[in-house]
Write a protein that holds these residues in place. Structure first.
Motif, PDB file in Angstrom:
ATOM      1  N   TYR A   5       0.883  -1.169   0.000  1.00  0.00           N
ATOM      2  CA  TYR A   5       0.000   0.000   0.000  1.00  0.00           C
ATOM      3  C   TYR A   5       0.922   1.221   0.000  1.00  0.00           C
ATOM      4  N   GLN A   6       1.226   1.701  -1.203  1.00  0.00           N
ATOM      5  CA  GLN A   6       2.263   2.727  -1.373  1.00  0.00           C
ATOM      6  C   GLN A   6       1.939   4.066  -0.690  1.00  0.00           C
ATOM      7  N   PRO A   7       0.653   4.493  -0.641  1.00  0.00           N
ATOM      8  CA  PRO A   7       0.389   5.803  -0.039  1.00  0.00           C
ATOM      9  C   PRO A   7       0.918   5.962   1.392  1.00  0.00           C
ATOM     10  N   LEU A   8       1.132   4.839   2.094  1.00  0.00           N
ATOM     11  CA  LEU A   8       1.648   4.978   3.470  1.00  0.00           C
ATOM     12  C   LEU A   8       3.157   5.194   3.527  1.00  0.00           C
ATOM     13  N   TRP A   9       3.838   5.057   2.403  1.00  0.00           N
ATOM     14  CA  TRP A   9       5.299   5.223   2.439  1.00  0.00           C
ATOM     15  C   TRP A   9       5.703   6.624   2.899  1.00  0.00           C
ATOM     16  N   THR A  10       4.829   7.609   2.677  1.00  0.00           N
ATOM     17  CA  THR A  10       5.144   8.964   3.152  1.00  0.00           C
ATOM     18  C   THR A  10       5.236   8.954   4.686  1.00  0.00           C
ATOM     19  N   LEU A  11       4.280   8.256   5.311  1.00  0.00           N
ATOM     20  CA  LEU A  11       4.303   8.200   6.785  1.00  0.00           C
ATOM     21  C   LEU A  11       5.392   7.257   7.298  1.00  0.00           C
ATOM     22  N   VAL A  12       5.852   6.327   6.457  1.00  0.00           N
ATOM     23  CA  VAL A  12       7.023   5.517   6.825  1.00  0.00           C
ATOM     24  C   VAL A  12       8.248   6.440   6.864  1.00  0.00           C
ATOM     25  N   GLY A  13       8.372   7.268   5.853  1.00  0.00           N
ATOM     26  CA  GLY A  13       9.498   8.213   5.792  1.00  0.00           C
ATOM     27  C   GLY A  13       9.519   9.182   6.965  1.00  0.00           C
ATOM     28  N   ALA A  14       8.328   9.438   7.515  1.00  0.00           N
ATOM     29  CA  ALA A  14       8.243  10.374   8.643  1.00  0.00           C
ATOM     30  C   ALA A  14       8.226   9.649   9.989  1.00  0.00           C
ATOM     31  N   GLY A  15       8.411   8.333   9.977  1.00  0.00           N
ATOM     32  CA  GLY A  15       8.552   7.580  11.224  1.00  0.00           C
ATOM     33  C   GLY A  15       7.246   7.206  11.909  1.00  0.00           C
ATOM     34  N   VAL A  16       6.113   7.410  11.221  1.00  0.00           N
ATOM     35  CA  VAL A  16       4.813   7.114  11.848  1.00  0.00           C
ATOM     36  C   VAL A  16       4.422   5.647  11.627  1.00  0.00           C
ATOM     37  N   LYS A  17       4.818   5.100  10.493  1.00  0.00           N
ATOM     38  CA  LYS A  17       4.513   3.697  10.159  1.00  0.00           C
ATOM     39  C   LYS A  17       5.812   2.992   9.780  1.00  0.00           C
ATOM     40  N   THR A  18       5.765   1.655   9.701  1.00  0.00           N
ATOM     41  CA  THR A  18       6.926   0.907   9.212  1.00  0.00           C
ATOM     42  C   THR A  18       6.584   0.340   7.836  1.00  0.00           C
ATOM     43  N   VAL A  19       7.610  -0.054   7.109  1.00  0.00           N
ATOM     44  CA  VAL A  19       7.349  -0.585   5.774  1.00  0.00           C
ATOM     45  C   VAL A  19       6.541  -1.887   5.878  1.00  0.00           C
ATOM     46  N   ALA A  20       6.732  -2.622   6.981  1.00  0.00           N
ATOM     47  CA  ALA A  20       5.966  -3.867   7.172  1.00  0.00           C
ATOM     48  C   ALA A  20       4.463  -3.581   7.268  1.00  0.00           C
ATOM     49  N   ASP A  21       4.113  -2.401   7.790  1.00  0.00           N
ATOM     50  CA  ASP A  21       2.682  -2.032   7.866  1.00  0.00           C
ATOM     51  C   ASP A  21       2.066  -1.891   6.474  1.00  0.00           C
TER      52      ASP A  21
END
Ligand SMILES: Cc1cc2nc3c(=O)[nH]c(=O)nc-3n(C[C@H](O)[C@H](O)[C@H](O)COP(=O)(O)OP(=O)(O)OC[C@H]3O[C@@H](n4cnc5c(N)ncnc54)[C@H](O)[C@@H]3O)c2cc1C
Length: 440
Positions: free
Chosen positions: A69-85
Motif C-alpha cells: 500500500y504505497q500511499p503509506l510510504w510517506t508516513l514511513v518516511g516520517a517515522g509514523v509507520k513501518t514498511v511492514a505495515d
C-alpha cells in the motif's frame, strides 16, 4: 521447477498446450481476461471479474510476491509507520478464483491478442487490462543509485519500499544544514508526496530543535506548488509559515555523493545549472512505464503511456484493451484514489465490450491527494479533470484538518485492504451525496 509448472498447467482449464519442445520448455496459456500487473489497479479489476467469470477465466500476470500500500510510504518516511505495515503477500490480495502467473510481460501483440513473458510463456487473451503502473528510473540521475545504496549518504526516497525507512533514519540523523527535497521532470505518481515529506521533515526538525540551524528547500520542476489553485493557495501559506525555500522549474540533474552536492538545471533554460550542498537529500526519482509498454507503438502514445480514451478507459485503437492506474495517459493525478473511481467505470465498460456493446460509463478524472502538512494535520485535496475541486466532506477541505490526517493514516489503508482490493469500493461519491450533497 519445469515439472511443477507442467503439473499445475495440466489442472488448468485455461491451457491449450502444455508440453513444449522448446529449450526453455515454455507454456502456452489461453484466458478470457488477462490483467497485466497485480498492483492497486490490477488486483481491483481482477477481483471484480473473477466474481463475474468462471474459475481461472481471469489470469493475473504479476512478478512480485509482495504487494504494497504505497500511499503509506510517506508516513514511513516520517517515522509514523513501518514498511511492514504497508506490505502483504501478493497471493493474499489476489482473488482465489483467478489464476496468478508469477512472471513479467516482455511484449504484447494486440493484433494477435498475445502477451509473451520473461520465462518464455505465451498468454492468449480475449480481453486485456493493462495495469503495470510506473517504475522509478534512478539511472536517469547520475550518482543517484550509488547514493541511495550508501546508508550514510543522507540521500533517500519514499518512492520505494527499500528506501522509505532510510528517509526516516536520515531525518533522525540530520543535525542541521541543507535539507533538499526534489520533484522530477516526468509524470509521477502522487504528485503531492514530494512536498508532504518536506512538510513532515520540517515538523520533525522543529520537534528535535534542528530546524533553527537548517534550511529546508523544495526544488520542483513545476511552475506552481500544486496543480489545483484552491489547494495551492493554502499550501503557499504552509510554505510561508514553515519558511521553506521553494525553487520552481528546478530539476535534479546529478547527485555527487562524495562531495554531498546536488546539481540542478532550470527547466526552461538548460544552460542554467545550480550546484547546492546538502546534508539531507530526498529525491523523487524520474518515472516511466515499463519498457514492454513504453516501446509498443501500437499501444503507447508518444510519451510511452497506454493510449486510452480519458473517459471510457478503453484503448483508442484496440477495443479489447483497457487500462487503469498510473500507466495510462488519462490526464488525472496518478493516485490510488483515482483507481477506486476508474475501476467501476472500467468494469461497466468492459462488461459492455464483452457483450459487443459500446462502452457507456465515463471517468470524470477524480483523484484525491491527502497533503500532510504536519504530524496530525492534512489538507485533503479532491478534484476532477481540469483541476475542479470535488470535495466529499461538509467543510472547506483546503483547510488543514486533523480528521483528514487520521483518514489518511488509518481509514484509507483499512478501506484499501478490505474493500478496494476486493473490488467493493468505487470512491467516495456515494458518501458525498449523503454528507455533502451541495458541495463542489
Ligand atoms: C510515496 C507515495 C505516496 C503516495 N501517496 C498516495 C496518496 O496519498 N493517495 C493516493 O491515492 N495514492 C498515493 N500514491 C499513489 C498510488 O500508490 C498509486 O497511484 C497506485 O498504487 C498505482 O496503482 P497501479 O495499479 O497503477 O500501479 P502499481 O500499484 O504500482 O502496480 C503496478 C504493478 O505492475 C507490475 N508490473 C510492472 N511491470 C510489469 C510487467 N512487465 N509485467 C507484469 N506486471 C508488471 C508491478 O510489479 C506492480 O505490482 C502514492 C504513491 C507513492 C509511491
Amino acid at each position: 521447477m519445469n515439472i511443477l509448472r507442467k503439473l499445475s498447467s495440466i489442472s488448468s482449464p485455461g491451457i491449450i498446450r502444455n508440453f513444449s519442445v522448446s529449450p526453455v520448455n515454455s507454456a502456452n496459456y489461453k484466458c478470457k481476461l488477462l490483467v497485466v500487473g497485480g498492483g492497486s489497479g490490477g488486483c481491483t479489476i481482477a477481483a471484480k471479474f473473477a466474481r463475474k467469470l468462471k474459475k481461472d477465466e481471469v489470469f493475473v500476470l504479476e512478478p512480485s510476491t509482495e504487494h504494497y500500500y504505497q500511499p503509506l510510504w510517506t508516513l514511513v518516511g516520517a517515522g509514523v509507520k513501518t514498511v511492514a505495515d504497508t506490505r502483504r503477500q501478493e497471493a493474499s490480495v489476489l482473488p482465489s478464483n483467478a489464476k496468478w502467473i508469477k512472471d513479467r510481460a516482455v511484449s504484447i501483440d494486440p493484433k494477435k491478442g498475445v502477451v509473451h513473458t520473461k520465462n518464455g510463456d505465451e498468454i492468449q487473451y480475449e480481453y486485456v487490462v493493462i495495469a503495470v503502473g510506473l517504475k522509478n528510473d534512478y539511472d536517469k540521475v547520475p550518482g543517484l543509485s550509488q547514493a541511495l545504496t550508501d546508508e550514510n549518504s543522507g540521500v533517500s526516497t519514499i518512492y520505494a519500499p527499500e528506501y522509505c525507512e532510510k528517509t526516516w533514519r536520515d531525518l533522525q540523523r540530520f543535525n542541521g544544514g541543507n535539507a533538499i527535497f526534489t520533484f522530477p521532470d516526468t509524470l509521477i505518481k502522487c504528485p503531492g508526496a514530494p512536498q508532504k515529506i518536506a512538510y513532515l521533515a520540517d515538523s520533525y526538525f522543529r520537534m528535535t530543535g534542528t530546524r533553527s540551524k537548517s534550511k529546508v528547500i523544495f526544488n520542483t520542476c513545476l511552475p506552481v506548488i500544486f496543480g489545483v489553485k484552491k489547494y495551492a493557495d493554502s499550501l503557499l501559506k504552509v510554505v510561508e509559515r514553515k519558511q521553506i525555500d521553494v525553487n520552481y522549474k528546478t530539476v535534479l540533474l546529478e547527485v555527487r555523493p562524495d562531495k554531498k552536492e546536488a546539481v540542478f538545471v532550470n527547466k526552461d533554460d538548460k544552460s542554467k545549472h545550480t550546484t547546492m550542498g546538502y546534508d539531507l537529500l530526498h529525491v523523487t526519482p524520474p518515472m516511466s512505464t515499463p519498457e514492454f509498454l513504453r516501446t509498443n507503438k501500437e499501444l503507447a502514445d508518444v510519451c510511452g503511456y497506454l493510449d486510452v480514451d480519458k473517459y471510457t478507459l478503453q484503448h483508442k485503437k484496440y477495443p479489447n484493451v483497457y487500462g487503469i492506474g498510473d500507466c495510462t495517459n488519462t490526464p488525472n493525478s496518478k493516485t490510488a484514489a483515482a483507481i477506486a473511481k476508474q475501476c467501476h467505470v472500467l468494469e461497466l465498460n468492459l462488461v459492455n465490450t464483452m457483450a459487443e456493446q459500446a462502452p457507456s460509463a465515463n471517468y470524470n478524472g477524480y483523484g484525491a491527494c491527502p497533503l500532510l502538512t504536519e504530524y496530525g494535520k492534512c489538507i485533503l485535496a479532491e478534484f476532477v479533470y481540469d483541476g475542479v475541486p470535488h470535495e466529499t466532506l461538509p467543510f472547506d477541505q483546503s483547510r488543514e484538518s486533523t480528521i483528514a490526517y487520521y483518514m489518511k493514516k488509518d481509514l484509507f489503508p483499512f478501506m484499501y485492504w478490505n474493500m478496494m482490493l476486493k473490488g467493493y469500493y468505487h470512491g467516495p461519491e456515494f458518501i458525498r451525496k449523503i454528507i455533502n450533497p451541495f458541495g463542489n
